[in-house]
Design a protein around this motif. Structure first.
Motif, mmCIF file in Angstrom:
data_model
loop_
_atom_site.group_PDB
_atom_site.id
_atom_site.type_symbol
_atom_site.label_atom_id
_atom_site.label_comp_id
_atom_site.label_asym_id
_atom_site.label_seq_id
_atom_site.Cartn_x
_atom_site.Cartn_y
_atom_site.Cartn_z
ATOM 1 N N ASP A 142 2.664 8.882 -0.777
ATOM 2 C CA ASP A 142 2.236 10.068 -1.531
ATOM 3 C C ASP A 142 1.952 11.244 -0.602
ATOM 4 O O ASP A 142 2.205 12.399 -0.964
ATOM 5 C CB ASP A 142 0.976 9.741 -2.343
ATOM 6 C CG ASP A 142 1.233 8.670 -3.402
ATOM 7 O OD1 ASP A 142 2.400 8.576 -3.852
ATOM 8 O OD2 ASP A 142 0.293 7.940 -3.758
ATOM 9 N N ASP A 185 0.846 -1.196 0.000
ATOM 10 C CA ASP A 185 0.000 0.000 0.000
ATOM 11 C C ASP A 185 0.882 1.247 0.000
ATOM 12 O O ASP A 185 1.603 1.501 0.958
ATOM 13 C CB ASP A 185 -0.902 -0.008 1.228
ATOM 14 C CG ASP A 185 -1.824 1.213 1.288
ATOM 15 O OD1 ASP A 185 -1.867 1.970 0.304
ATOM 16 O OD2 ASP A 185 -2.485 1.397 2.330
ATOM 17 N N SER A 236 -0.197 4.438 -0.313
ATOM 18 C CA SER A 236 -0.947 5.668 -0.036
ATOM 19 C C SER A 236 -0.223 6.593 0.940
ATOM 20 O O SER A 236 -0.267 7.822 0.786
ATOM 21 C CB SER A 236 -2.331 5.316 0.511
ATOM 22 O OG SER A 236 -2.231 4.537 1.697
ATOM 23 N N SER A 237 0.472 6.030 1.922
ATOM 24 C CA SER A 237 1.154 6.874 2.905
ATOM 25 C C SER A 237 2.362 7.586 2.320
ATOM 26 O O SER A 237 2.747 8.666 2.794
ATOM 27 C CB SER A 237 1.585 6.026 4.110
ATOM 28 O OG SER A 237 2.483 5.003 3.697
#
Length: 434
Positions: A215, A210, A212-213
């Motif tokens: 970005d 993942d 997402s963190s």
């Protein structure tokens, strides 16, 4: 050397090391070569140092920051005589995870601070009176048992991560094993890091990562600091870890002394004090407890360079990397399958290190005291026995450690009182072959 150990003389021509020679702690090669070796130390500590915060859910960048600070502090307090990098200690994984369940990250940090303060106090005592009393309190039969039960107590945690993504975990573990046996030198010593990278790639292809963190994280910024809270209930979880840190530090000092031909016994107390202060600072700010790193001893053995200048470079590089939140967020994306594969080996290695202490010191298990000490303490630690007294809770590591100390010294005291103390038929150590 200066009192801070920062006035290095250049070894030879600064470029080559003659056969049979080593670059001593007070020497250095040319600065380009010293920087290169310092960066090797960063790579060597990298995989192990980051696994602890990833496994325990703590910020990797913060742990890296305090490892850099701790290393600089260690070098200053030991006056540059003991080359060492202070990275995350695996001995803290079990107590941190256990305390987080009830008191969160802040409660775990409070436990880290407690362990650091106790270790620093032991360092002061060792500096004043020497380390002989430690050897009497924790002979090899006891030390090996405590180290072994701390590693084996973590077996369920390794399994839980492994079964969450068995394919990724299996590939990670297999790569670590293959690299460690197929390659020599620095690559072979970085088997865990290579395995983690390979497992990460597999997890990426399987859609288990993942991003997402990453970005949302900035390129440059302060590490994520957090303050501790203190709970008496975690004392029993963290204080036993101090015994392991003492054994690791004393062992490290003796190893470096052997390889460099220097008498470093006068600095054993300083090493313990430094690690204690570094661990305390880490707990106060959100990092994990520290210890001297065997991985970096491997780099020194391979390069024959024991210069503390290289460690100043390594600590500085760690601090620079810690100020990139994006870098820390990227490290935090390592998926559970990769952690499960690496932890299966790492936790087992901690356990086997205890066995190694027995073997190296020729501990005899025909001696009923040694046998009983190890047998009872290991079962208590592995099965994670728990004993609650009011607000205090003593889990497997604490109870196993206490059992090892009480059984060993208690049985010996009773045997002496009854006149059945160990004799020639049941020695504490195996006889050395002539």
């Amino acid at each position: 050397m200066s009192m801070l150990g920062t006035r290095w003389t250049v070894h030879g021509d600064g470029k080559t090391i003659k056969p049979g020679e080593v670059v001593s702690p007070g020497e250095r090669l040319s600065w380009p070569r010293t920087v290169g070796i310092g960066l090797q130390h960063v790579v060597a500590m990298f995989g192990a140092t980051f696994l602890v915060p990833i496994i325990t859910g703590m910020p990797p960048a913060t742990t890296l920051f305090f490892s850099g600070i701790g290393t600089l502090l260690f070098l200053v307090l030991t006056a540059g005589r003991v080359p060492s990098y202070l990275g995350s200690s695996f001995a803290f994984i079990a107590p941190i995870m256990a305390s987080q369940k009830e008191f969160g990250v802040s409660g775990a940090l409070g436990g880290v601070v407690m362990a650091g303060v106790v270790l620093a106090l032991i360092g002061l005592v060792v500096q004043k009176f020497g380390a002989g009393w430690i050897n009497r309190l924790m002979p090899p039969a006891v030390t090996g048992t405590i180290v072994a039960l701390i590693g084996l107590n973590l077996a369920p945690a390794a399994k839980n991560n492994f079964v969450a993504a068995p394919v990724t975990a299996t590939i990670t573990l297999v790569v670590i094993i293959l690299v460690s046996v197929l390659f020599r030198g620095i690559l072979g010593r970085l088997a865990i890091l290579v395995g983690v990278l390979a497992g990460y790639l597999v997890a990426l292809l399987r859609g288990e990562v993942d991003f997402s963190s990453i970005d949302a994280a900035a390129w440059i910024g302060l590490p994520q600091f957090q303050t501790p809270t203190f709970h008496i209930a975690v004392v029993g979880l963290f204080v036993p870890v101090v015994l392991v840190l003492v054994a690791e530090n004393i062992g490290h000092v003796k190893s470096v002394a052997l390889m460099t031909g220097k008498n470093l016994d006068p600095y054993a107390g300083r090493a313990l004090l430094s690690d204690g202060i570094a661990t305390t600072l880490a707990g106060l700010g959100g990092g994990s407890g520290t210890t001297t790193y065997a991985e970096n001893i491997g780099v020194m053995a391979a390069t024959k360079v024991y210069s503390t200048a290289a460690y100043y470079v390594a600590a500085t590089a760690a601090l620079v990397l810690s100020f990139s939140p994006k870098f820390g967020a990227m490290i935090a994306t390592v998926p559970v399958g990769v952690l499960g594969g690496a932890a299966t080996l790492l936790y087992g290695m901690i356990g086997v290190l205890g066995v190694r202490i027995w073997v190296q010191n020729k501990v005899s298990f025909s001696n009923q005291v040694n046998l009983t000490t190890a047998a009872v303490a290991l079962i208590i630690g592995i099965a994670d026995y728990t004993w609650t007294i009011g607000q205090l809770q003593f889990a497997g590591i604490a109870l196993g450690t206490a059992a090892a100390l009480v059984i060993y010294h208690g049985m010996n005291a009773l045997a002496k009182w009854r006149g059945t103390a160990v004799g020639a038929e049941e020695p504490e150590t195996e006889p050395v072959a002539s």
